[in-house]
Design a protein around this motif. Structure first.
Motif, mmCIF file in Angstrom:
data_model
loop_
_atom_site.group_PDB
_atom_site.id
_atom_site.type_symbol
_atom_site.label_atom_id
_atom_site.label_comp_id
_atom_site.label_asym_id
_atom_site.label_seq_id
_atom_site.Cartn_x
_atom_site.Cartn_y
_atom_site.Cartn_z
ATOM 1 N N GLU B 114 0.836 -1.193 0.000
ATOM 2 C CA GLU B 114 0.000 0.000 0.000
ATOM 3 C C GLU B 114 0.876 1.251 0.000
ATOM 4 N N PRO B 115 0.774 2.087 -1.017
ATOM 5 C CA PRO B 115 1.735 3.205 -1.123
ATOM 6 C C PRO B 115 1.613 4.248 -0.005
ATOM 7 N N SER B 116 0.413 4.408 0.540
ATOM 8 C CA SER B 116 0.286 5.451 1.554
ATOM 9 C C SER B 116 0.709 4.972 2.931
ATOM 10 N N CYS B 117 1.089 3.720 2.986
ATOM 11 C CA CYS B 117 1.439 3.174 4.294
ATOM 12 C C CYS B 117 2.865 3.535 4.679
ATOM 13 N N VAL B 118 3.089 3.666 5.939
ATOM 14 C CA VAL B 118 4.437 4.019 6.407
ATOM 15 C C VAL B 118 5.433 2.922 6.075
ATOM 16 N N HIS B 119 4.932 1.696 6.112
ATOM 17 C CA HIS B 119 5.839 0.575 5.868
ATOM 18 C C HIS B 119 6.107 0.351 4.387
ATOM 19 N N HIS B 120 5.647 1.239 3.609
ATOM 20 C CA HIS B 120 5.946 1.148 2.172
ATOM 21 C C HIS B 120 7.360 1.614 1.911
ATOM 22 N N ARG B 138 -4.713 -6.221 8.503
ATOM 23 C CA ARG B 138 -5.272 -5.373 9.566
ATOM 24 C C ARG B 138 -5.533 -3.971 9.090
ATOM 25 N N LYS B 139 -4.499 -3.422 8.445
ATOM 26 C CA LYS B 139 -4.615 -2.018 8.102
ATOM 27 C C LYS B 139 -5.342 -1.786 6.793
ATOM 28 N N HIS B 140 -5.046 -2.614 5.822
ATOM 29 C CA HIS B 140 -5.590 -2.328 4.494
ATOM 30 C C HIS B 140 -6.558 -3.385 4.015
ATOM 31 N N GLY B 141 -6.869 -4.280 4.878
ATOM 32 C CA GLY B 141 -7.710 -5.379 4.410
ATOM 33 C C GLY B 141 -9.127 -5.258 4.900
ATOM 34 N N GLU B 142 -9.910 -6.210 4.502
ATOM 35 C CA GLU B 142 -11.313 -6.205 4.868
ATOM 36 C C GLU B 142 -11.480 -7.005 6.154
ATOM 37 N N LYS B 143 -12.329 -6.483 6.999
ATOM 38 C CA LYS B 143 -12.497 -7.147 8.292
ATOM 39 C C LYS B 143 -13.591 -8.192 8.182
ATOM 40 N N LYS B 144 -13.173 -9.430 8.164
ATOM 41 C CA LYS B 144 -14.144 -10.481 7.884
ATOM 42 C C LYS B 144 -14.641 -11.197 9.124
ATOM 43 N N TYR B 154 -12.673 -7.963 12.916
ATOM 44 C CA TYR B 154 -11.239 -8.160 12.764
ATOM 45 C C TYR B 154 -10.910 -8.720 11.393
ATOM 46 N N ALA B 155 -9.762 -8.350 10.888
ATOM 47 C CA ALA B 155 -9.329 -8.881 9.597
ATOM 48 C C ALA B 155 -8.502 -10.141 9.780
ATOM 49 N N VAL B 156 -7.799 -10.197 10.882
ATOM 50 C CA VAL B 156 -6.896 -11.337 11.102
ATOM 51 C C VAL B 156 -7.558 -12.318 12.064
ATOM 52 N N HIS B 157 -7.514 -13.544 11.683
ATOM 53 C CA HIS B 157 -8.203 -14.581 12.440
ATOM 54 C C HIS B 157 -7.699 -14.674 13.873
ATOM 55 N N SER B 158 -6.396 -14.613 14.017
ATOM 56 C CA SER B 158 -5.833 -14.757 15.357
ATOM 57 C C SER B 158 -6.216 -13.595 16.255
ATOM 58 N N ASP B 159 -6.298 -12.415 15.685
ATOM 59 C CA ASP B 159 -6.749 -11.276 16.492
ATOM 60 C C ASP B 159 -8.156 -11.516 16.998
ATOM 61 N N TRP B 160 -8.945 -12.027 16.095
ATOM 62 C CA TRP B 160 -10.340 -12.247 16.443
ATOM 63 C C TRP B 160 -10.464 -13.265 17.559
ATOM 64 N N LYS B 161 -9.711 -14.302 17.447
ATOM 65 C CA LYS B 161 -9.781 -15.335 18.475
ATOM 66 C C LYS B 161 -9.325 -14.794 19.810
#
Lengths: 453, 534
Positions: B114-120, B138-144, B154-161
């Motif tokens: 993602e170009p606008s991201c700091v980690h770019h 997390r940052k640029h994805g869809e929260k499923k 949450y977008a990340v499964h482990s976060d959700w758990k």
């Protein structure tokens, strides 16, 4: 640290004094203070001495509120008198060694036990957040970076905002490097914890000598300036013939430079002529007509112009809201009596009488301010508090337009004050600015400004 | 700490001249050092990327692909290549397990696509592939993934758990009885809950605020001493935007007993003003004090024998100006205090000596004590009262005897007293007192005025006064003033009577504000050493 109190009338020649009820004693003290100040103002020293002697039997730094106030005011008056003998005065103060750690500690206590700083932080932060909505690069300049709490809170809020955190830079200005380093440490830690891109830029400088170039404001970033109880010290630079050159600033008109030169005179001359008002006669400036009643003060105007030149998105200013910059001693005395009476009452409601913290705050913070207001003149008198209207005029003159503080900011401030569970605090709104009062006596005002044109 | 972190700052400033990448990075002082076990991969300190790491930029698709390794036979996807190889064995396909390479493997760092991201930015690349994948989701994805109990996504499964494990384990209960599982709704409710409002109004023992936020700030560690503590700090968190000041609230938890001013038992006074018991009417001092003072005039009139028709209080002063008594009394009090006081004391506070006799008699006969409850008025209230006394006295036909009003108003009168307090000018009783006082001063003068100025500590002043006559005169005038000083102070009776008529509170501020110098017309007005102290 504090001497054990001896009851005032223990060896006093006035035994009837101990029969005075506290209220009467308080009234009498007020009377004596005003009497003494009148004597001092007119030069009748022996009368002043008598009054001070009487006060000494009634006042005490660990008595009730009025006794404490009286002891600090009488100390200030004595300080003023003693300045008539510069040699004696200097000798008397020659072994004074201010301890930085103590000063920092006292400010921390002021922050903790009284709500003023916190309310100022809350409102300032809210104004900054609102102004920075949608901004990706945020630069905040803190004109006195001693208390990192404010910015920790801002970091937390910015990292929690729905659109994601911006890239945050904070520039802190302070005279002492150690203080800035401490602040930086705390803030960087906080930002790391929250994964907020953050930079801290320390600027070691006296406020009045600040060079705006050092602030390194970049194009494309959204700038916020925060000043908490700092700007009034700049008013001292105009009086008393301060010859320090105006810091190189952008956009300073020639007229300001000219005015600065007309201002100068020696301190001795000022005393001689009994002239406290060091302001030059008002100069012709484009928008001076509605402000003709206000003396022009080149230093602060130039400073504000420089800040205006940085094009901040928002500038949040917190100042004491009381006129301690009167020309005559009696004006200042009466205003400051009311003001500090309210502050001492706040302390009375917050801490018990025996509390060391309270004693320290009264002595090192308020006592020093009182001394400065009463005893000093010219460039040395830095505690030049002024009323909100005057500040508003100055800001408008410099090209700023008021940004009314939002209802939400006020709500947060109210909640905060409520949490102190003390009925004395009141908060009111005044033309878009927020004023914190104690029992209807305004104490502190917070206002937000942006470039008008 | 100061010493250790000083260098990063210097270096930071120097680095500003260096290329862009360095500039973005904060000092490394705060970062923890690498982990202890030697075999663990050494983590780069944030801000100091490994300069020879290989930077890998994957496309979003590649990054998000769950199964990057696909079997060509059955199209089964695998996350790891090793697993695919093992699967291929099943198809009797040639397989080869990759060995860990012997040479030192080159570090790889990954960029966020993602170009606008700091980690770019390569200088802020992340070192772990899994890390960059999670970051991107997390940052640029869809929260499923959505939590069942609350509505957090949450977008990340482990976060959700991880969240579902702790969600709902903390419950909040408002004082009104409502239960909340979510902190923010709890806070919002508390802010507007009626029960809470009543409780805080009744609350005499202020809660010490919890330091829930303060631990982050390293502020005070006061514990929650009262029940109310949690509530009062929670009130402040009105949801996320309000978070900022929760952390600011920790006033040291120190509210001492009560709205302190009044409920302190005052040892000096047996009686309390019963009208002022409510702690929250701390600031109604004027009313109560007025009431208390109102008792005075009646007492005045009862007790004192009036020599002058005008003033009851004058009768009081008659007592006070008997020089003989005073001198004796003063001289006996001498011990311990400085001698300079002795002389002028006899006249200055002569009234005082008798005042002490007179006043207690006044008070003792009153049915209730004159002070407000606890005898503690706040300083603000005292000032207002003082100013009020000033203003009302002035409004009484020019009797500007009061403490404060006189300064600005009557230049032609004496410095403090203005004309006589008691309804007249210096004629009549005023003069009588005046003369009396002068006589007493003259009598005592041998000791007093001279003594005042001949004392060691006063010597400096003498030099500036150009001779004795001046000093005597000034001493005289100061004594006179002082006498009037005390007299005025005691002229409460006159003032209070008028105060009663003027119940409304005047703002004392403008009166105090009108103080200026013109009121000073002492005989000795020579500026000190040519300078004034104004």
């Amino acid at each position: 640290m504090f001497p054990t109190p001896s009851p005032p009338s223990l060896i006093s020649p006035y035994p009837w004094l101990k029969d005075l009820k506290p209220e009467e004693r308080g009234l009498y003290l007020i009377h004596l203070l005003i009497t003494c100040a009148n004597h001092v103002a007119s030069g009748s020293l022996e009368n002043a001495n008598i009054a001070l002697d009487q006060i000494s039997h009634l006042a005490s730094p660990d008595g009730d509120t009025m006794q404490r106030i009286a002891s600090y005011f009488s100390e200030a008056l004595a300080d003023r008198i003693l300045r008539a003998w510069p040699g004696v005065y200097k000798a008397f103060r020659s072994t004074r060694m201010p301890v930085l750690a103590e000063e920092i500690h006292v400010r921390k206590m002021f922050f903790e036990f009284l709500p003023f700083m916190k309310v100022a932080f809350v409102i300032s932060n809210q104004a900054i957040i609102e102004a920075m909505e949608g901004e990706k690069m945020v630069h905040v300049i803190d004109l006195n970076a001693t208390e990192p709490t404010q910015w920790c809170a801002l970091i937390r809020d910015l990292s929690a905002r729905p659109e994601g955190p911006p890239h945050l830079r904070i520039t802190g200005v302070h005279q002492k490097r150690e203080v800035l380093e401490q602040t930086a440490h705390v803030l960087i830690e906080e930002a790391e914890k929250l994964d907020l891109p953050f930079q801290f830029h320390p600027v070691v400088s006296k406020l009045e000598d600040l060079d705006v170039e050092k602030l390194r404001v970049k194009t494309g970033e959204a700038l916020a300036i925060s000043s908490i109880m700092q700007l009034h010290t700049l008013l001292a630079c105009d009086a008393g013939g301060n010859r320090s050159p105006l810091a190189p600033m952008k956009g300073v008109g020639v007229q300001f430079q000219r005015a600065a030169h007309t201002n100068q005179g020696t301190l001795g001359e000022l005393l001689e002529k009994d002239m406290v008002n060091g302001y030059s006669p008002s100069i012709d400036s484009p928008s001076s007509s509605p402000l003709s009643s206000m003396p022009s003060s080149p230093k602060i105007d130039g400073y504000l112009s420089a800040l205006w030149g940085l094009s901040p998105k928002v500038m949040v200013v917190t100042e004491q809201d009381s006129d301690h910059n009167g020309k005559s001693l009696m004006e200042r005395l009466s205003e400051s009596l009311y003001f500090y009476a309210a502050l001492f009452d706040c302390l009375e409601s917050a801490l018990p009488r025996a509390s060391i913290e309270r004693l320290k705050m009264e002595k090192m913070l308020f006592g020093e301010e009182i001394k400065n207001i009463i005893a000093c003149e010219g460039g040395e008198r830095r505690q030049r508090h002024e009323r909100l209207e005057k500040w508003n005029q100055r800001f408008e003159l410099a090209g700023f337009g008021n940004v009314p503080l939002s209802y939400y900011a006020m709500l947060q401030a109210k909640r905060l004050l409520q949490s102190y569970n003390c009925d004395g605090y009141k908060i009111k709104e005044d033309n878009g600015c927020v004023v914190i009062c104690w029992q209807d006596r305004p104490l502190l005002s917070v206002s937000a400004w942006r470039n008008r044109r | 700490m100061a010493a250790s972190s000083s260098s990063p700052f210097l270096s930071l400033r120097d680095e500003n001249e260096q290329p862009q990448q360095q500039q973005l990075l904060p000092s490394a002082a705060a970062a923890p050092p690498s982990a202890a076990p030697a075999n663990k991969r050494r983590r780069n300190q944030p801000g100091n990327p490994n300069p020879d790491a290989e930077v890998i930029a994957l496309s979003p698709k590649t990054l998000m692909a769950t199964n990057r390794f696909v079997c060509e036979v059955c199209n089964k996807g695998f996350q790891r290549e090793q697993n695919l190889q093992l699967h291929r064995r099943g198809h009797n396909l040639p397989w080869k397990l990759r060995q860990k390479s012997t040479k030192e493997v080159r570090r790889k760092v990954y960029l966020c696509p993602e170009p606008s991201c700091v980690h770019h930015d390569p200088s802020r690349a992340l070192g772990d592939l899994t890390g960059i994948k999670k970051h991107y989701s997390r940052k640029h994805g869809e929260k499923k993934y959505k939590c069942e109990k609350c509505s957090k996504k949450y977008a990340v499964h482990s976060d959700w758990k991880a969240h579902s494990k702790t969600c709902g384990t903390r419950e909040y209960r408002c004082d009104c009885g409502t239960l909340f599982s979510r902190r923010d709704s709890f806070i919002t409710h508390r802010a507007f809950c009626d029960a809470l409002a009543q409780e805080s109004a009744r609350n005499l023992n202020p809660p010490s605020l919890s330091s829930i936020g303060s631990h982050l700030l390293g502020l005070s560690q006061h514990d929650q001493m009262n029940q109310g503590a949690l509530s009062s700090h929670d009130i402040l968190r009105l949801g996320r935007p309000g978070q900022q000041y929760e952390t600011l609230v920790s006033p040291g938890g120190f509210h001492p007993s009560p709205r302190g001013l009044f409920l302190h038992p005052n040892h000096d006074h047996d009686h309390q003003d019963h009208q002022n018991q409510s702690p929250h009417s701390a600031m109604l001092p004027n009313k109560s004090s007025l009431q208390s003072l109102m008792q005075l005039p009646q007492l005045h009139m009862n007790n004192t024998a009036n020599t002058s028709s005008n003033s009851s209080a004058a009768g009081l002063f008659n007592l006070s100006f008997f020089p003989g008594n005073n001198n004796n009394a003063a001289s006996t009090i001498d011990g311990g205090s400085h001698h300079s006081a002795a002389g002028y004391d006899s006249t200055l506070f002569s009234s005082g000596n008798l005042m002490s006799i007179a006043i207690p008699s006044l008070y003792s006969t009153s049915q209730a004590m004159q002070t407000p409850s606890g005898g503690q008025m706040s300083a603000t209230a005292l000032l207002q009262k003082a100013a009020q006394m000033g203003s009302t006295a002035t409004n009484n036909g020019g009797a500007s005897s009061s403490l404060l009003k006189s300064f600005g108003k009557s230049p032609d009168h004496h410095s403090f007293g203005g004309s006589g307090v008691y309804g007249g000018s210096n004629s009549g009783s005023g003069n009588h007192l005046h003369d009396l006082m002068m006589n007493s001063i003259a009598a005592a003068e041998g000791g007093s005025a001279a003594s005042m100025f001949e004392q060691a500590e006063m010597e400096e002043y003498r030099g500036f006064h150009g001779g004795n006559s001046n000093s005597q005169q000034s001493g005289f005038s100061s004594l006179e003033q002082a006498g009037r000083l005390t007299r005025d102070f005691l002229g409460v009776g006159e003032i209070v009577r008028s105060v009663r008529e003027q119940q409304q509170q005047q703002s004392g501020m403008e009166h105090l504000g009108s103080l200026d110098l013109q009121g000073k017309t002492t005989s000795h007005t020579q500026p000190f050493g040519g300078r004034s102290f104004q």
